[in-house]
Design a protein around this motif. Structure first.
Motif, PDB file in Angstrom:
ATOM      1  N   THR A 116       0.967  -1.057  -0.061  1.00 43.67           N
ATOM      2  CA  THR A 116       0.051   0.113  -0.076  1.00 43.67           C
ATOM      3  C   THR A 116       0.950   1.190   0.039  1.00 43.67           C
ATOM      4  OG1 THR A 116      -0.178   0.372   2.440  1.00 43.67           O
ATOM      5  CG2 THR A 116      -1.709  -1.131   1.591  1.00 43.67           C
ATOM      6  N   THR A 158       1.367   3.433   2.291  1.00 46.75           N
ATOM      7  CA  THR A 158       1.532   3.676   3.704  1.00 46.75           C
ATOM      8  C   THR A 158       2.722   2.644   4.072  1.00 46.75           C
ATOM      9  OG1 THR A 158       0.054   2.465   4.805  1.00 46.75           O
ATOM     10  CG2 THR A 158      -0.434   4.791   4.408  1.00 46.75           C
ATOM     11  N   LYS A 183       0.926 -13.018  12.606  1.00 43.24           N
ATOM     12  CA  LYS A 183       1.403 -11.933  13.457  1.00 43.24           C
ATOM     13  C   LYS A 183       1.869 -11.906  14.694  1.00 43.24           C
ATOM     14  CE  LYS A 183       0.438  -7.462  13.037  1.00 43.24           C
ATOM     15  NZ  LYS A 183       0.920  -6.302  12.621  1.00 43.24           N
ATOM     16  N   ARG A 206      -0.615 -11.646  16.928  1.00 40.80           N
ATOM     17  CA  ARG A 206      -1.354 -10.400  17.261  1.00 40.80           C
ATOM     18  C   ARG A 206      -2.334 -10.841  18.333  1.00 40.80           C
ATOM     19  NH1 ARG A 206      -2.273  -5.495  13.885  1.00 40.80           N
ATOM     20  NH2 ARG A 206      -4.305  -4.689  14.506  1.00 40.80           N
ATOM     21  N   SER A 252     -17.791  -0.536  15.548  1.00 41.65           N
ATOM     22  CA  SER A 252     -17.322   0.127  14.467  1.00 41.65           C
ATOM     23  C   SER A 252     -16.232  -0.706  13.992  1.00 41.65           C
ATOM     24  CB  SER A 252     -17.095   1.331  14.783  1.00 41.65           C
ATOM     25  OG  SER A 252     -16.192   1.630  15.863  1.00 41.65           O
ATOM     26  N   VAL A 253     -16.055  -0.651  12.627  1.00 45.55           N
ATOM     27  CA  VAL A 253     -15.089  -1.247  11.818  1.00 45.55           C
ATOM     28  C   VAL A 253     -14.342  -0.030  11.301  1.00 45.55           C
ATOM     29  CG1 VAL A 253     -16.667  -1.307   9.782  1.00 45.55           C
ATOM     30  CG2 VAL A 253     -14.680  -2.823  10.055  1.00 45.55           C
ATOM     31  N   GLU A 284       2.020   4.670   8.533  1.00 46.47           N
ATOM     32  CA  GLU A 284       0.709   3.853   8.627  1.00 46.47           C
ATOM     33  C   GLU A 284      -0.205   5.276   8.399  1.00 46.47           C
ATOM     34  OE1 GLU A 284       2.686   3.549  11.021  1.00 46.47           O
ATOM     35  OE2 GLU A 284       3.088   1.295  11.236  1.00 46.47           O
ATOM     36  N   SER A 285      -1.577   4.798   8.116  1.00 47.13           N
ATOM     37  CA  SER A 285      -2.646   5.749   7.891  1.00 47.13           C
ATOM     38  C   SER A 285      -3.001   6.507   9.108  1.00 47.13           C
ATOM     39  CB  SER A 285      -3.726   4.955   7.231  1.00 47.13           C
ATOM     40  OG  SER A 285      -4.239   4.031   8.198  1.00 47.13           O
ATOM     41  N   ALA A 317      -9.459   2.631  21.115  1.00 50.55           N
ATOM     42  CA  ALA A 317      -8.801   2.493  19.792  1.00 50.55           C
ATOM     43  C   ALA A 317      -7.563   1.756  19.964  1.00 50.55           C
ATOM     44  CB  ALA A 317      -8.832   3.657  18.901  1.00 50.55           C
TER      45      ALA A 317
HETATM   46  O1  TXA Z   1      -1.501   2.485   6.946  1.00 52.47           O
HETATM   47  C1  TXA Z   1      -2.298   1.500   7.394  1.00 52.47           C
HETATM   48  O2  TXA Z   1      -3.240   1.785   8.246  1.00 52.47           O
HETATM   49  C2  TXA Z   1      -1.850   0.066   7.371  1.00 52.47           C
HETATM   50  C3  TXA Z   1      -1.962  -0.477   5.815  1.00 52.47           C
HETATM   51  C4  TXA Z   1      -1.915  -1.783   5.536  1.00 52.47           C
HETATM   52  O3  TXA Z   1      -3.300  -0.125   5.340  1.00 52.47           O
HETATM   53  N1  TXA Z   1      -2.141  -0.946   8.279  1.00 52.47           N
HETATM   54  C5  TXA Z   1      -2.366  -0.896   9.462  1.00 52.47           C
HETATM   55  O4  TXA Z   1      -2.863  -1.860  10.249  1.00 52.47           O
HETATM   56  O5  TXA Z   1      -1.292  -0.001  10.091  1.00 52.47           O
HETATM   57  P1  TXA Z   1      -2.521  -2.159  11.847  1.00 52.47           P
HETATM   58  O6  TXA Z   1      -3.439  -3.249  12.373  1.00 52.47           O
HETATM   59  O7  TXA Z   1      -0.772  -2.324  11.899  1.00 52.47           O
HETATM   60  O8  TXA Z   1      -2.806  -1.098  12.637  1.00 52.47           O
HETATM   61  C6  TXA Z   1      -4.129  -0.568  12.644  1.00 52.47           C
HETATM   62  C7  TXA Z   1      -4.581   0.083  13.766  1.00 52.47           C
HETATM   63  C8  TXA Z   1      -4.421  -0.678  15.041  1.00 52.47           C
HETATM   64  O9  TXA Z   1      -3.734   0.271  16.061  1.00 52.47           O
HETATM   65  C9  TXA Z   1      -5.899  -1.185  15.568  1.00 52.47           C
HETATM   66  O10 TXA Z   1      -5.868  -1.117  17.031  1.00 52.47           O
HETATM   67  C10 TXA Z   1      -6.729   0.042  15.007  1.00 52.47           C
HETATM   68  O11 TXA Z   1      -6.039   0.342  13.635  1.00 52.47           O
HETATM   69  N2  TXA Z   1      -8.066  -0.573  14.655  1.00 52.47           N
HETATM   70  C11 TXA Z   1      -8.485  -1.028  13.568  1.00 52.47           C
HETATM   71  N3  TXA Z   1      -9.618  -1.514  13.705  1.00 52.47           N
HETATM   72  C12 TXA Z   1     -10.307  -0.789  14.653  1.00 52.47           C
HETATM   73  C13 TXA Z   1     -11.596  -0.427  15.229  1.00 52.47           C
HETATM   74  N4  TXA Z   1     -12.731  -1.110  14.503  1.00 52.47           N
HETATM   75  N5  TXA Z   1     -11.829   0.388  16.133  1.00 52.47           N
HETATM   76  C14 TXA Z   1     -10.670   1.200  16.739  1.00 52.47           C
HETATM   77  N6  TXA Z   1      -9.338   0.882  16.107  1.00 52.47           N
HETATM   78  C15 TXA Z   1      -9.328   0.155  15.290  1.00 52.47           C
END
Ligand code: TXA
Ligand code: MG
Length: 321
Positions: A25, A27, A48, A50, A109-110, A172-173, A215
């Motif tokens: 991606t 990011t 992961k 995780r 929420s997603v 990251e985003s 979050a």
């Molecule tokens: O840039 C990005 O966001 C990358 C690319 C791959 O898209 N993804 C990323 O995912 O950084 P991850 O899992 O490493 O971090 C996602 C964050 C996590 O801190 C998670 O807790 C939060 O987003 N998150 C995901 N779903 C959530 C939800 N339903 N409510 C609150 N926080 C959420």
């Protein structure tokens, strides 16, 4: 080891059969699986390492695509999506039952995001399901910004890495949610706070570290290299380590610091460009982690624009717990 290539059809077939594929991606690289398939999502968590309380971002191909998985899209979310999707912005929206609870860690929420990388977009448009994808690194470690980074750590656990070259944003985003009439920013990231505020007005910063995150992703120790990282004024830090200067690595923003061998130092952007520094950050942390140094000394960058996200990652990397 995983095979690495640019074959979007192959990635599609693997994902359709419930396998995981690492995808590029703009990011960071993501570890992707069918978000609607509980077995695939379970695999993401185990691959992961995780914890199940940490929910996963769902990637979609457009705002219309997102609408299939959420009950509604508030006006401000629509404005942000219109302006910044595809791009480094994740929106927290109320989920429809079709999104498994496993994906959201039981939350209502997603997190949804439409990524800007052309290969990711092509793949998403070809699939008839969205992709759950956290960053493709073992839990807690630095996110990968190149296919090789993914291969080094998860290569023996996944069949395929879709190689889209180095990530152009490198961090990251940004995560934004809409809670009781307020817009809240939960994670600083690739899209700056300034740009978001100029589009929709004031936003509440909700990025504080916490042990039991609402979050998640707000765990204080995160995005960490294996080596101890100390954040501060580089000249002072170097003075403090004194004769042990040969054992430390340095992550500098724009200039080498005297007192440490130049080969143990990485400068993020000699021209003080924050976008370049963000692009370089995670690769530099990995590189210093590999060098024969006992610890890493680092300094903050100017706290504006994407600099805020860089500083956030550095602080978390430096956190002890
Ligand atoms: O840039 C990005 O966001 C990358 C690319 C791959 O898209 N993804 C990323 O995912 O950084 P991850 O899992 O490493 O971090 C996602 C964050 C996590 O801190 C998670 O807790 C939060 O987003 N998150 C995901 N779903 C959530 C939800 N339903 N409510 C609150 N926080 C959420
Ligand atoms: Mg991550």
């Amino acid at each position: 080891m995983a095979s690495i290539g640019k074959d979007i059809k192959k990635a599609k077939q693997l994902l359709e059969s419930g396998e995981l594929v690492a995808i590029p991606t703009e990011t960071v690289y993501g570890l992707a699986g069918n978000a609607l398939n509980i077995q695939a999502v379970t695999r993401i968590f185990t691959t992961k390492n995780r914890p199940h309380f940490d929910p996963i971002i769902v990637h979609v191909s457009s705002v219309d695509d997102a609408a299939r998985y959420v009950t509604s899209i508030p006006e401000k979310a629509r404005i942000l999506a219109r302006l910044f999707w595809p791009g480094p912005l994740t929106l927290l929206l109320e989920k429809k039952p079709v999104i498994p609870d496993l994906v959201t860690a039981g939350l209502d929420s997603v997190a949804v995001r439409c990524p800007a990388h052309p290969m990711a977009l092509e793949l998403l448009s070809a699939l008839d399901f969205p992709l759950a994808a956290p960053s493709a690194n073992p839990f807690g470690y630095v996110s990968p910004t190149r296919a090789e980074h993914v291969n080094e750590q998860l290569g023996d656990k996944i069949p395929y890495i879709l190689d889209g070259g180095p990530c152009t944003i490198g961090i990251e985003s940004t995560i934004v949610g809409f809670d009781r009439g307020q817009t809240r920013l939960y994670r600083l990231g690739g899209l700056s706070l300034e740009k978001i505020q100029s589009a929709i007005g004031p936003v509440v910063l909700q990025t504080g570290s916490t042990e039991s995150p609402v979050a998640p992703g707000q765990l204080s120790k995160h995005y960490s290299p294996g080596k101890h990282l100390v954040l501060g004024n580089l000249s002072e830090l170097v003075k403090k380590v004194g004769k042990n200067g040969q054992d430390v690595g340095v992550l500098a923003f724009a200039k080498l610091v005297p007192g440490v061998a130049p080969e143990n130092q990485i400068v993020l952007s000699p021209s003080e460009d924050l976008e370049v520094a963000a692009q370089q950050l995670f690769g530099a942390l990995r590189e210093l982690d590999r060098r024969k140094v006992k610890m890493i000394l680092a300094e903050e960058v100017p706290d504006v624009g994407i600099g805020r996200a860089i500083n956030d990652r550095l602080r978390r990397a430096a956190a002890k717990t």
